[in-house]
Design an enzyme around this catalytic site. Structure first.
Site, PDB file in Angstrom:
ATOM      1  N   THR A 159       0.805  -1.216   0.000  1.00 27.43           N
ATOM      2  CA  THR A 159       0.000   0.000   0.000  1.00 27.43           C
ATOM      3  C   THR A 159       0.843   1.272   0.000  1.00 27.43           C
ATOM      4  O   THR A 159       0.310   2.366  -0.173  1.00 27.43           O
ATOM      5  CB  THR A 159      -0.937   0.019   1.219  1.00 27.43           C
ATOM      6  OG1 THR A 159      -0.159  -0.155   2.413  1.00 27.43           O
ATOM      7  CG2 THR A 159      -1.948  -1.113   1.135  1.00 27.43           C
ATOM      8  N   HIS A 202       6.357  -0.023   7.473  1.00 32.02           N
ATOM      9  CA  HIS A 202       6.649   0.835   8.614  1.00 32.02           C
ATOM     10  C   HIS A 202       6.948  -0.036   9.830  1.00 32.02           C
ATOM     11  O   HIS A 202       6.903  -1.270   9.775  1.00 32.02           O
ATOM     12  CB  HIS A 202       5.512   1.817   8.884  1.00 32.02           C
ATOM     13  CG  HIS A 202       4.166   1.158   9.075  1.00 32.02           C
ATOM     14  ND1 HIS A 202       3.827   0.451  10.210  1.00 32.02           N
ATOM     15  CD2 HIS A 202       3.089   1.108   8.260  1.00 32.02           C
ATOM     16  CE1 HIS A 202       2.599  -0.009  10.101  1.00 32.02           C
ATOM     17  NE2 HIS A 202       2.124   0.377   8.921  1.00 32.02           N
ATOM     18  N   HIS A 258       5.237  -3.231  11.018  1.00 30.86           N
ATOM     19  CA  HIS A 258       5.472  -4.528  10.381  1.00 30.86           C
ATOM     20  C   HIS A 258       6.696  -5.246  10.969  1.00 30.86           C
ATOM     21  O   HIS A 258       6.928  -6.425  10.673  1.00 30.86           O
ATOM     22  CB  HIS A 258       5.709  -4.353   8.876  1.00 30.86           C
ATOM     23  CG  HIS A 258       4.543  -3.784   8.138  1.00 30.86           C
ATOM     24  ND1 HIS A 258       4.500  -2.478   7.686  1.00 30.86           N
ATOM     25  CD2 HIS A 258       3.362  -4.343   7.761  1.00 30.86           C
ATOM     26  CE1 HIS A 258       3.358  -2.261   7.059  1.00 30.86           C
ATOM     27  NE2 HIS A 258       2.651  -3.370   7.098  1.00 30.86           N
ATOM     28  N   LYS A 265      -9.305  -0.851  10.036  1.00 30.06           N
ATOM     29  CA  LYS A 265      -9.555   0.391   9.315  1.00 30.06           C
ATOM     30  C   LYS A 265     -10.998   0.844   9.517  1.00 30.06           C
ATOM     31  O   LYS A 265     -11.920   0.025   9.516  1.00 30.06           O
ATOM     32  CB  LYS A 265      -9.277   0.217   7.806  1.00 30.06           C
ATOM     33  CG  LYS A 265      -7.823  -0.079   7.484  1.00 30.06           C
ATOM     34  CD  LYS A 265      -6.939   1.097   7.842  1.00 30.06           C
ATOM     35  CE  LYS A 265      -5.472   0.793   7.608  1.00 30.06           C
ATOM     36  NZ  LYS A 265      -4.600   1.899   8.015  1.00 30.06           N
ATOM     37  N   ARG A 273     -10.087   1.539   2.107  1.00 29.67           N
ATOM     38  CA  ARG A 273      -8.784   1.975   1.614  1.00 29.67           C
ATOM     39  C   ARG A 273      -8.916   2.530   0.193  1.00 29.67           C
ATOM     40  O   ARG A 273      -9.770   2.104  -0.578  1.00 29.67           O
ATOM     41  CB  ARG A 273      -7.802   0.794   1.584  1.00 29.67           C
ATOM     42  CG  ARG A 273      -7.373   0.287   2.951  1.00 29.67           C
ATOM     43  CD  ARG A 273      -6.403  -0.863   2.765  1.00 29.67           C
ATOM     44  NE  ARG A 273      -6.038  -1.507   4.020  1.00 29.67           N
ATOM     45  CZ  ARG A 273      -4.995  -1.179   4.763  1.00 29.67           C
ATOM     46  NH1 ARG A 273      -4.211  -0.190   4.372  1.00 29.67           N
ATOM     47  NH2 ARG A 273      -4.718  -1.824   5.878  1.00 29.67           N
ATOM     48  N   GLN A 314      -7.191 -13.974   1.451  1.00 30.22           N
ATOM     49  CA  GLN A 314      -6.123 -14.297   2.399  1.00 30.22           C
ATOM     50  C   GLN A 314      -6.177 -15.759   2.798  1.00 30.22           C
ATOM     51  O   GLN A 314      -5.143 -16.418   2.916  1.00 30.22           O
ATOM     52  CB  GLN A 314      -6.222 -13.409   3.641  1.00 30.22           C
ATOM     53  CG  GLN A 314      -5.073 -13.663   4.626  1.00 30.22           C
ATOM     54  CD  GLN A 314      -5.026 -12.654   5.753  1.00 30.22           C
ATOM     55  OE1 GLN A 314      -5.528 -11.541   5.631  1.00 30.22           O
ATOM     56  NE2 GLN A 314      -4.422 -13.040   6.864  1.00 30.22           N
ATOM     57  N   ASP A 356      -4.537  -8.692  15.075  1.00 33.91           N
ATOM     58  CA  ASP A 356      -5.725  -8.285  14.334  1.00 33.91           C
ATOM     59  C   ASP A 356      -6.004  -9.204  13.147  1.00 33.91           C
ATOM     60  O   ASP A 356      -7.085  -9.137  12.555  1.00 33.91           O
ATOM     61  CB  ASP A 356      -5.585  -6.834  13.850  1.00 33.91           C
ATOM     62  CG  ASP A 356      -4.410  -6.628  12.904  1.00 33.91           C
ATOM     63  OD1 ASP A 356      -3.414  -7.383  13.017  1.00 33.91           O
ATOM     64  OD2 ASP A 356      -4.477  -5.714  12.064  1.00 33.91           O
ATOM     65  N   LYS A 367      -0.054   4.315  20.030  1.00 37.80           N
ATOM     66  CA  LYS A 367       0.198   3.290  19.027  1.00 37.80           C
ATOM     67  C   LYS A 367       1.661   3.288  18.649  1.00 37.80           C
ATOM     68  O   LYS A 367       2.248   4.328  18.373  1.00 37.80           O
ATOM     69  CB  LYS A 367      -0.673   3.534  17.798  1.00 37.80           C
ATOM     70  CG  LYS A 367      -0.603   2.405  16.777  1.00 37.80           C
ATOM     71  CD  LYS A 367      -1.572   2.635  15.631  1.00 37.80           C
ATOM     72  CE  LYS A 367      -1.509   1.495  14.634  1.00 37.80           C
ATOM     73  NZ  LYS A 367      -2.451   1.701  13.504  1.00 37.80           N
ATOM     74  N   LYS A 419       4.024   5.604  15.610  1.00 38.88           N
ATOM     75  CA  LYS A 419       3.454   6.847  15.105  1.00 38.88           C
ATOM     76  C   LYS A 419       4.131   8.040  15.783  1.00 38.88           C
ATOM     77  O   LYS A 419       4.358   8.032  16.988  1.00 38.88           O
ATOM     78  CB  LYS A 419       1.951   6.904  15.388  1.00 38.88           C
ATOM     79  CG  LYS A 419       1.145   5.899  14.578  1.00 38.88           C
ATOM     80  CD  LYS A 419       1.113   6.282  13.102  1.00 38.88           C
ATOM     81  CE  LYS A 419       0.209   5.334  12.307  1.00 38.88           C
ATOM     82  NZ  LYS A 419       0.191   5.680  10.877  1.00 38.88           N
ATOM     83  N   THR A 420       4.450   9.060  14.991  1.00 42.47           N
ATOM     84  CA  THR A 420       5.035  10.281  15.532  1.00 42.47           C
ATOM     85  C   THR A 420       4.243  11.469  14.993  1.00 42.47           C
ATOM     86  O   THR A 420       3.360  11.304  14.153  1.00 42.47           O
ATOM     87  CB  THR A 420       6.506  10.439  15.107  1.00 42.47           C
ATOM     88  OG1 THR A 420       6.560  10.674  13.689  1.00 42.47           O
ATOM     89  CG2 THR A 420       7.321   9.200  15.428  1.00 42.47           C
TER      90      THR A 420
END
Length: 419
Positions: free
Chosen positions: A45, A50, A53, A88, A92, A181, A202, A238, A241-242
């Site tokens: 995606t 990031h 993962h 989500k 997407r 999947q 998840d 989370k 994340k920044t």
């Protein structure tokens, strides 16, 4: 704490990787014999994976280094065309095949840093599910695969249920994602003998659905599911994340220095846990670092930052990042290898707004965030606090070194270079 026969599961348990497993005893026996072939899927995606993962990538690495079996990194060239609704709140954005292919090629480079690819039994494979998903005949797929799925059960899965409970739209195309999947697991078993799917917590529903589909479609051997926790920091934020966005793994999206800084800024309470999850330091050494207090905890954070960065970017870049930080923070000098962003000289000659400058430097995500930081005294230009959001930066601010130092707080710095 359960004692396993396999080094693989013992290691994952001791280091905090395990959330759920479909059958610990069966998987343990398989791993102890070196016969676990495990995959994790990564949709394409974005041009980079990031830090969210990274946990599953580390699980693949431990599978390989412990001798438990063969890791498979599955590129989602097919499933990305649909979009995973898990976690989500909205559909997407659908990407073109060309975008997906470009993203796939970009994210591949990370895996070479963590896994050994080759021809040996435990060497990793990288495959793309577009190989079997793209040519599927829709009618045939519905007859062969879709008939094994209960819509009633699919609606109870978190990926669907959470959307529906909030009266948020779940498109038909997304609803098909769990079929694809699940089919991936069956196809990987047929082609490569894959018997284990790993992923974040998840993904549990999707993974066990794949196990069930395998049974219904005639897979003879037992299939297994193993998930890791979705990480949050000690303060509940989370992981990864920044203010400026995601912590990317590709250096083109995030420099080795900024990656080092992310780990250096770890909360005190998370240092020990992250050393176990994101480095290969021995547990007894980690225990010593965990026991440090006061100024010692900052030394432990530097070790975490350097070891985690070395895994992804190499030891040389990790140590260079550590040295840049030392010069900047401990000596107060302007280190030449701080992250640098080029800016047109004409923009500076005309007077570049300070808000725009900090956004372009990637230190803040938006003008409004920059304003909030100014109000709290968090932004500096050449070590002088910015007091007005109307301030501008000019070429004259570059000084003798020809760069302008922008700072967010005490730990994040970027050099603006006129070109």
């Amino acid at each position: 704490m359960t004692a396993f026969k396999s080094d693989f599961l013992n290691t994952l348990q001791e280091r905090g990787f395990i959330h759920q497993c479909s059958d610990f005893e069966g998987l343990d026996a398989l791993a102890a014999k070196g016969e676990a072939t495990a995959y994790v899927g990564y949709d394409c995606t974005a041009p980079s994976l990031h830090i969210g993962h990274l946990l599953s990538i580390m699980m693949l690495r431990w599978l390989q280094t412990s001798g438990a079996g063969k890791p498979i990194a599955l590129m989602g060239g097919g499933t990305t065309r649909i979009g995973d609704p898990s976690g989500k709140d909205e559909t997407r954005v659908l990407r073109t095949v060309e975008e997906i292919e470009a993203n796939k090629e970009s994210i591949k480079q990370v895996f070479a840093e963590f896994l050994q690819f080759g021809e040996r039994k435990t060497d990793a494979l990288m495959v793309d599910n577009a190989e079997w998903l793209a040519p599927l005949n829709y009618i045939g797929f519905l007859r062969d695969v879709g008939r094994h799925f209960s819509v009633n059960r699919m609606l109870t899965m978190d990926s669907a249920k959470l959307r529906l409970d909030r009266d948020q739209e779940l498109s038909f195309i997304e609803f098909n994602y769990m079929l694809l999947q699940a089919y991936d697991f069956v196809e990987l078993n047929r082609r490569y003998g894959c018997n284990l799917q790993m992923g974040g917590s998840d993904q549990w529903g999707n993974i066990v659905t794949g196990i069930d589909l395998g049974r219904r479609m005639g897979v003879k051997e037992q299939l297994y599911a193993l998930t890791c926790p979705l990480l949050t920091t000690a303060s509940g934020a989370k992981m990864g994340k920044t203010a400026a966005g995601a912590v990317w793994l590709n250096e083109a999206q995030l420099s080795a220095y900024d990656y080092w800084q992310f780990w250096r800024n770890t909360e005190d309470a998370d240092v020990g846990r992250f050393l176990k999850l994101f480095t290969f330091l021995p547990l007894d050494e980690i225990a010593k670092l965990e026991s440090l207090s006061g100024a010692g905890i900052n030394e432990a954070k530097k070790v975490l930052a350097t070891e985690a960065t070395a895994l992804l970017h190499g030891r040389e870049k990790a140590e260079a990042a550590a040295e840049t930080a030392r010069k900047t923070f401990e000596q107060g000098t302007l280190a030449d290898d701080l992250p640098t962003v080029e800016i047109p000289r004409a923009d500076l000659d005309a007077g570049l707004g300070v808000l725009t400058a900090f956004v372009k430097a990637g230190l803040v995500a938006s003008n409004s965030e920059a304003r909030r930081q100014i109000q709290g005294g968090g932004l500096k230009v050449n070590d002088e606090a910015v007091t007005s959001d109307k301030s501008t930066i000019s070429t004259a601010d570059a000084g003798a070194k020809g760069v302008i130092k922008l700072s967010l707080g005490k730990k994040k710095h970027v050099l603006l270079k006129p070109v």
